[in-house]
Scaffold this motif. Structure first.
Motif, PDB file in Angstrom:
ATOM      1  N   THR A  67      35.763  39.825  42.068  1.00 47.85           N
ATOM      2  CA  THR A  67      36.957  40.630  41.786  1.00 47.85           C
ATOM      3  C   THR A  67      37.380  40.481  40.342  1.00 47.85           C
ATOM      4  OG1 THR A  67      37.729  40.395  44.069  1.00 47.85           O
ATOM      5  CG2 THR A  67      39.364  41.030  42.416  1.00 47.85           C
ATOM      6  N   ILE A  68      37.438  39.241  39.859  1.00 47.83           N
ATOM      7  CA  ILE A  68      37.877  38.986  38.489  1.00 47.83           C
ATOM      8  C   ILE A  68      36.922  39.625  37.490  1.00 47.83           C
ATOM      9  CG2 ILE A  68      38.190  37.170  36.763  1.00 47.83           C
ATOM     10  CD1 ILE A  68      39.143  35.390  39.130  1.00 47.83           C
ATOM     11  N   MET A  69      35.615  39.475  37.704  1.00 47.56           N
ATOM     12  CA  MET A  69      34.631  40.053  36.783  1.00 47.56           C
ATOM     13  C   MET A  69      34.748  41.587  36.747  1.00 47.56           C
ATOM     14  SD  MET A  69      32.942  37.570  35.379  1.00 47.56           S
ATOM     15  CE  MET A  69      34.520  36.743  35.354  1.00 47.56           C
ATOM     16  N   ALA A  70      34.900  42.181  37.921  1.00 46.69           N
ATOM     17  CA  ALA A  70      35.025  43.644  37.977  1.00 46.69           C
ATOM     18  C   ALA A  70      36.301  44.111  37.289  1.00 46.69           C
ATOM     19  CB  ALA A  70      34.995  44.116  39.429  1.00 46.69           C
ATOM     20  N   MET A 112      57.511  40.868  37.521  1.00 44.41           N
ATOM     21  CA  MET A 112      57.946  39.911  38.536  1.00 44.41           C
ATOM     22  C   MET A 112      58.550  40.637  39.745  1.00 44.41           C
ATOM     23  SD  MET A 112      60.413  36.556  38.149  1.00 44.41           S
ATOM     24  CE  MET A 112      61.933  37.493  37.902  1.00 44.41           C
ATOM     25  N   ILE A 113      59.343  41.670  39.493  1.00 42.29           N
ATOM     26  CA  ILE A 113      59.954  42.420  40.600  1.00 42.29           C
ATOM     27  C   ILE A 113      58.885  43.129  41.425  1.00 42.29           C
ATOM     28  CG2 ILE A 113      61.449  44.361  41.162  1.00 42.29           C
ATOM     29  CD1 ILE A 113      63.165  43.628  38.762  1.00 42.29           C
ATOM     30  N   VAL A 114      57.956  43.794  40.757  1.00 45.64           N
ATOM     31  CA  VAL A 114      56.911  44.529  41.472  1.00 45.64           C
ATOM     32  C   VAL A 114      56.051  43.575  42.302  1.00 45.64           C
ATOM     33  CG1 VAL A 114      54.890  45.997  41.193  1.00 45.64           C
ATOM     34  CG2 VAL A 114      56.890  46.377  39.757  1.00 45.64           C
ATOM     35  N   SER A 115      55.816  42.357  41.788  1.00 47.55           N
ATOM     36  CA  SER A 115      54.965  41.392  42.489  1.00 47.55           C
ATOM     37  C   SER A 115      55.558  40.943  43.814  1.00 47.55           C
ATOM     38  CB  SER A 115      54.725  40.166  41.605  1.00 47.55           C
ATOM     39  OG  SER A 115      53.953  40.495  40.477  1.00 47.55           O
ATOM     40  N   ALA A 116      56.835  41.142  43.983  1.00 44.60           N
ATOM     41  CA  ALA A 116      57.455  40.766  45.255  1.00 44.60           C
ATOM     42  C   ALA A 116      57.023  41.686  46.392  1.00 44.60           C
ATOM     43  CB  ALA A 116      58.977  40.787  45.129  1.00 44.60           C
ATOM     44  N   PHE A 117      56.516  42.873  46.063  1.00 46.85           N
ATOM     45  CA  PHE A 117      56.226  43.864  47.100  1.00 46.85           C
ATOM     46  C   PHE A 117      54.780  44.345  47.103  1.00 46.85           C
ATOM     47  CE2 PHE A 117      60.697  44.160  45.916  1.00 46.85           C
ATOM     48  CZ  PHE A 117      61.300  43.936  47.139  1.00 46.85           C
ATOM     49  N   MET A 118      53.955  43.812  46.213  1.00 45.16           N
ATOM     50  CA  MET A 118      52.540  44.141  46.243  1.00 45.16           C
ATOM     51  C   MET A 118      51.746  42.967  45.698  1.00 45.16           C
ATOM     52  SD  MET A 118      52.102  46.892  43.099  1.00 45.16           S
ATOM     53  CE  MET A 118      50.311  46.936  43.262  1.00 45.16           C
ATOM     54  N   THR A 121      47.718  40.278  41.934  1.00 43.61           N
ATOM     55  CA  THR A 121      46.522  40.449  41.103  1.00 43.61           C
ATOM     56  C   THR A 121      46.481  41.828  40.445  1.00 43.61           C
ATOM     57  OG1 THR A 121      45.266  38.839  42.401  1.00 43.61           O
ATOM     58  CG2 THR A 121      44.011  40.388  41.063  1.00 43.61           C
ATOM     59  N   PRO A 122      46.601  42.942  41.203  1.00 42.69           N
ATOM     60  CA  PRO A 122      46.637  44.242  40.521  1.00 42.69           C
ATOM     61  C   PRO A 122      47.850  44.411  39.615  1.00 42.69           C
ATOM     62  CG  PRO A 122      47.059  44.511  42.875  1.00 42.69           C
ATOM     63  CD  PRO A 122      46.578  43.116  42.672  1.00 42.69           C
ATOM     64  N   VAL A 123      48.972  43.765  39.956  1.00 44.71           N
ATOM     65  CA  VAL A 123      50.136  43.835  39.068  1.00 44.71           C
ATOM     66  C   VAL A 123      49.789  43.224  37.707  1.00 44.71           C
ATOM     67  CG1 VAL A 123      52.486  43.000  38.687  1.00 44.71           C
ATOM     68  CG2 VAL A 123      51.815  43.833  40.928  1.00 44.71           C
ATOM     69  N   THR A 124      49.132  42.089  37.725  1.00 42.05           N
ATOM     70  CA  THR A 124      48.731  41.436  36.475  1.00 42.05           C
ATOM     71  C   THR A 124      47.756  42.304  35.700  1.00 42.05           C
ATOM     72  OG1 THR A 124      49.018  39.273  37.516  1.00 42.05           O
ATOM     73  CG2 THR A 124      47.739  39.332  35.496  1.00 42.05           C
ATOM     74  N   VAL A 125      46.812  42.932  36.422  1.00 39.99           N
ATOM     75  CA  VAL A 125      45.839  43.810  35.762  1.00 39.99           C
ATOM     76  C   VAL A 125      46.547  44.969  35.067  1.00 39.99           C
ATOM     77  CG1 VAL A 125      43.915  45.386  36.161  1.00 39.99           C
ATOM     78  CG2 VAL A 125      43.982  43.196  37.340  1.00 39.99           C
ATOM     79  N   GLN A 546      43.886  33.443  40.875  1.00 36.76           N
ATOM     80  CA  GLN A 546      43.152  34.515  40.197  1.00 36.76           C
ATOM     81  C   GLN A 546      43.867  35.021  38.948  1.00 36.76           C
ATOM     82  OE1 GLN A 546      41.678  37.778  42.580  1.00 36.76           O
ATOM     83  NE2 GLN A 546      41.400  36.476  44.367  1.00 36.76           N
ATOM     84  N   THR A 547      45.187  35.153  39.012  1.00 34.65           N
ATOM     85  CA  THR A 547      45.897  35.719  37.866  1.00 34.65           C
ATOM     86  C   THR A 547      45.795  34.812  36.635  1.00 34.65           C
ATOM     87  OG1 THR A 547      47.968  34.726  38.647  1.00 34.65           O
ATOM     88  CG2 THR A 547      47.517  36.989  39.313  1.00 34.65           C
ATOM     89  N   ASN A 548      45.715  33.495  36.853  1.00 35.20           N
ATOM     90  CA  ASN A 548      45.510  32.584  35.728  1.00 35.20           C
ATOM     91  C   ASN A 548      44.175  32.861  35.054  1.00 35.20           C
ATOM     92  OD1 ASN A 548      47.895  31.426  36.506  1.00 35.20           O
ATOM     93  ND2 ASN A 548      47.006  29.527  37.258  1.00 35.20           N
ATOM     94  N   LEU A 549      43.149  33.094  35.863  1.00 37.59           N
ATOM     95  CA  LEU A 549      41.825  33.380  35.312  1.00 37.59           C
ATOM     96  C   LEU A 549      41.799  34.739  34.620  1.00 37.59           C
ATOM     97  CD1 LEU A 549      39.696  32.080  38.310  1.00 37.59           C
ATOM     98  CD2 LEU A 549      39.866  31.026  36.055  1.00 37.59           C
ATOM     99  N   LEU A 550      42.572  35.690  35.147  1.00 35.92           N
ATOM    100  CA  LEU A 550      42.600  37.025  34.539  1.00 35.92           C
ATOM    101  C   LEU A 550      43.175  37.001  33.123  1.00 35.92           C
ATOM    102  CD1 LEU A 550      43.707  39.364  37.467  1.00 35.92           C
ATOM    103  CD2 LEU A 550      41.543  39.445  36.227  1.00 35.92           C
ATOM    104  N   VAL A 551      44.211  36.179  32.900  1.00 32.83           N
ATOM    105  CA  VAL A 551      44.851  36.159  31.578  1.00 32.83           C
ATOM    106  C   VAL A 551      44.174  35.176  30.628  1.00 32.83           C
ATOM    107  CG1 VAL A 551      47.068  36.810  32.569  1.00 32.83           C
ATOM    108  CG2 VAL A 551      46.566  34.389  32.179  1.00 32.83           C
ATOM    109  N   MET A 552      43.216  34.420  31.127  1.00 34.83           N
ATOM    110  CA  MET A 552      42.589  33.386  30.307  1.00 34.83           C
ATOM    111  C   MET A 552      41.843  33.987  29.113  1.00 34.83           C
ATOM    112  SD  MET A 552      40.269  30.241  31.694  1.00 34.83           S
ATOM    113  CE  MET A 552      39.985  28.798  30.661  1.00 34.83           C
TER     114      MET A 552
END
Length: 586
Positions: A67-70, A112-118, A121-125, A546-552
């Motif tokens: 997922t992260i690579m894609a 942060m608000i959006v992450s409460a309802f979805m 990982t896609p929010v971070t992307v 996963q989100t930590n790895l995404l922003v790395m």
């Protein structure tokens, strides 16, 4: 017991070596996997339980890693096509006069608000390229990129569907006849923790993290401006720009030095001039800004064009000759877009300028032409400066693919790993990113960190090390008041979630939390909430979530940066929950 202590020892060694950053992350990760494989072969020969070698290698095919690579490929395609540049530009225009730092904080707050309802990982992307655009030109991406991961996790701590960890605790509790956890059951304490954590992320974390300089920061800090000649054609991004108070405020990072309209010449300060089709403009612009202008023209000839910088060598045949009379473009198949000279202000047409040794030429041409230019004795090609002109005509396609990918994953039509892989494939097939560029988007550090963390997770679980730690907590905590026991549970779970996966930690500790509640006659809600919040406190290592790895990669972070920035947040949340446990729960 040998298998248990071997697993714990390898885990501690991995954390120490990752945090000290003495050796490359890839080398440490390979060493941990190799040591685990060796133990997997030797220990069973003596009747000692240990995971199979195949189990220790499953991390390379982990859905989280795929997922992260894609998603990295999808994100690189968005960045390459400039698909989100328009959103950032509109945000900056609508927030005209508002400090950029305030807009960055607003973006983090919305995330942060959006992450409460979805799913976070896609929010971070979604917000990674938006934050990159907001920070470009004023600060390194490392300043706030880690905060994006953290606030998305904090937002997910407030509702049942905010993260998979919450759902796992709820489902595990229900399966063993524990309390049923509702959608907003932990919203108030979660909101309090999220508020305290967000304050740390916004106001303290940026001052703790080092400034990691990437390629974009290097270009930004150079700040070189080239004198260029631009032909304004119909639909050109500069067409219609109006002069206000002698300047062109709409042309960011472009200084107009001369406007030629037929036989007329206009010099600054400009009065009532609007750039129109047919104008010839002499301007000073940074390479980054000029690249954006070229990309927005959308012409077919720009699709395979690359830009590079070359320094005029001493004794060059170009020396002392007007740039337009050198025949350089015909001889090298490279167009001179601009010339940069630090010594003095230049206002003349670039082609009329006499070349001097040390002048830097901004060139455009094909990749093959640049390879040939590297052998030209008249100029010194700066190899690190070679970069392509983004295919902005593909921006709508890239945006459509991105929206479809996020929507399919967020709504639950497809698992996120499937949606991400389809999105990456679509980006390559549609030409938004080339195969070679997609491969370069992969971060080897992420690959090996995920693989090694999965291997360590299997060791801790299958040898019984994780269960031993959990039951040791029950033994040590005997006789403590419920709120102190819940505080201790929070700390142990928080430590484990940063070493093990947060989902595995949630599953392991939910039955223990209910057992502690029964033993102490305390509130089951208190211990379940402690497990939920602590399992989400995955901030101290990049492998924790996963989100930590995404922003790395976009933040240019190292393992130790997460320890430096995330460990204080874990401690702050622990102290906050400990106070809440004493007063909010009966």
């Amino acid at each position: 017991m040998i298998g248990i202590w071997a697993s714990i020892f390898l885990t501690l060694i991995a954390v120490v070596l990752f945090a000290m950053d003495i050796l490359a992350m890839e080398l440490v990760a390979i060493g941990i996997i190799a040591a685990g494989l060796l133990l997997a072969v030797i220990l069973p020969e003596f009747g000692i339980a240990f995971p199979e070698p195949e189990a220790l290698l499953t991390g390379f095919a982990s859905p989280a890693l795929i997922t992260i690579m894609a998603l990295l490929v999808v994100g690189q395609a968005l960045f390459r096509t400039g698909a989100l540049t328009g959103i950032v530009d509109k945000l900056l225009q609508s927030g005209h006069g508002i400090p950029r730092s305030a807009l960055i904080m607003l973006a983090l707050f919305v995330a942060m608000i959006v992450s409460a309802f979805m799913n976070n990982t896609p929010v971070t992307v979604v917000f990674i390229p938006i934050l990159v655009g907001l920070m470009r030109g004023i600060m390194p991406a490392s300043r706030h990129m880690m905060a994006l991961s953290f606030v998305s996790v904090l937002g997910g701590m407030t509702t049942l569907i905010g993260s998979s960890t919450n759902l796992l605790v709820a489902s595990t509790s229900a399966s063993i006849n524990g309390p049923i956890i509702g959608f907003f059951d932990f919203f108030v304490p979660g909101l309090m923790l999220a508020g305290v954590g967000a304050a740390y992320c916004l106001f303290i974390l940026p001052h703790i993290l080092p400034d990691r300089e990437g390629e974009e920061a290097l270009l930004r800090n150079q700040g070189k401006q080239y004198v260029v000649r631009l032909s304004i054609t119909q639909g050109h991004p500069m067409e219609g720009a109006n002069a206000v108070a002698g300047l062109f405020p709409d042309l960011r990072d472009i200084t107009i030095k001369l406007v030629m309209r037929g036989n007329q010449r206009f010099l600054p300060p400009y009065d009532g001039i609007t750039l129109q089709d047919g104008d010839e403009v002499v301007a000073a612009a940074t390479r980054e800004r000029l690249t954006e202008v070229l990309a927005k023209t959308g012409s077919e000839e720009n699709q395979d064009m690359v830009l590079a910088e070359a320094v005029v060598a001493p004794g060059s045949r170009l020396e002392g000759r007007a740039l337009g009379a050198t025949g350089f473009a015909q001889r090298t198949s490279c167009i001179v877009l601009g010339l940069q000279r630090r010594a003095r202000m230049i206002r003349s047409h670039p082609n009329a300028m006499y070349v001097e040794p040390g002048d830097t030429l901004l060139l455009a041409g094909s990749a093959d032409a640049m390879k040939e230019l590297a052998r030209d004795p008249d100029v010194l090609l700066l190899a690190d400066s070679i970069g392509e002109v983004p295919p902005r005509q593909k921006a709508p396609t890239a945006m459509a693919i991105f929206i479809a990918t996020v929507a399919l994953a967020a709504i639950g039509i497809l698992p996120i790993v499937v949606a991400a892989c389809l999105g990456a494939l679509a980006m390559v097939v549609s030409g938004c990113i080339q195969t070679s560029q997609a491969v370069r988007a992969f971060d080897t550090r992420v690959i090996f960190i995920v693989a090694s963390s999965v291997a360590l997770g299997h060791m801790l679980e299958q040898t019984g090390a994780a269960a031993m730690i959990a039951h040791g907590l029950v033994y040590v905590a005997e006789g403590l008041p419920p709120y102190m026991l819940a505080s201790l549970l929070f700390m142990v779970v928080a430590i484990m979630t940063n070493l093990l996966s947060n989902n595995a930690t949630a599953v392991i500790f939910t039955p223990i939390a209910l057992g502690l509640a029964s033993t102490t006659e305390g509130s089951a809600t208190l211990f379940l909430h402690a497990t939920i919040f602590a399992a989400n406190a995955c901030f101290a290592t990049p492998i924790a979530y996963q989100t930590n790895l995404l922003v790395m990669a976009p933040g240019h972070y190292r393992f130790g940066d997460f320890v430096r920035g995330g460990l204080p947040l874990v401690l702050i949340l622990w102290l906050t929950f400990s106070i809440m446990a004493a007063f909010m729960y009966e």
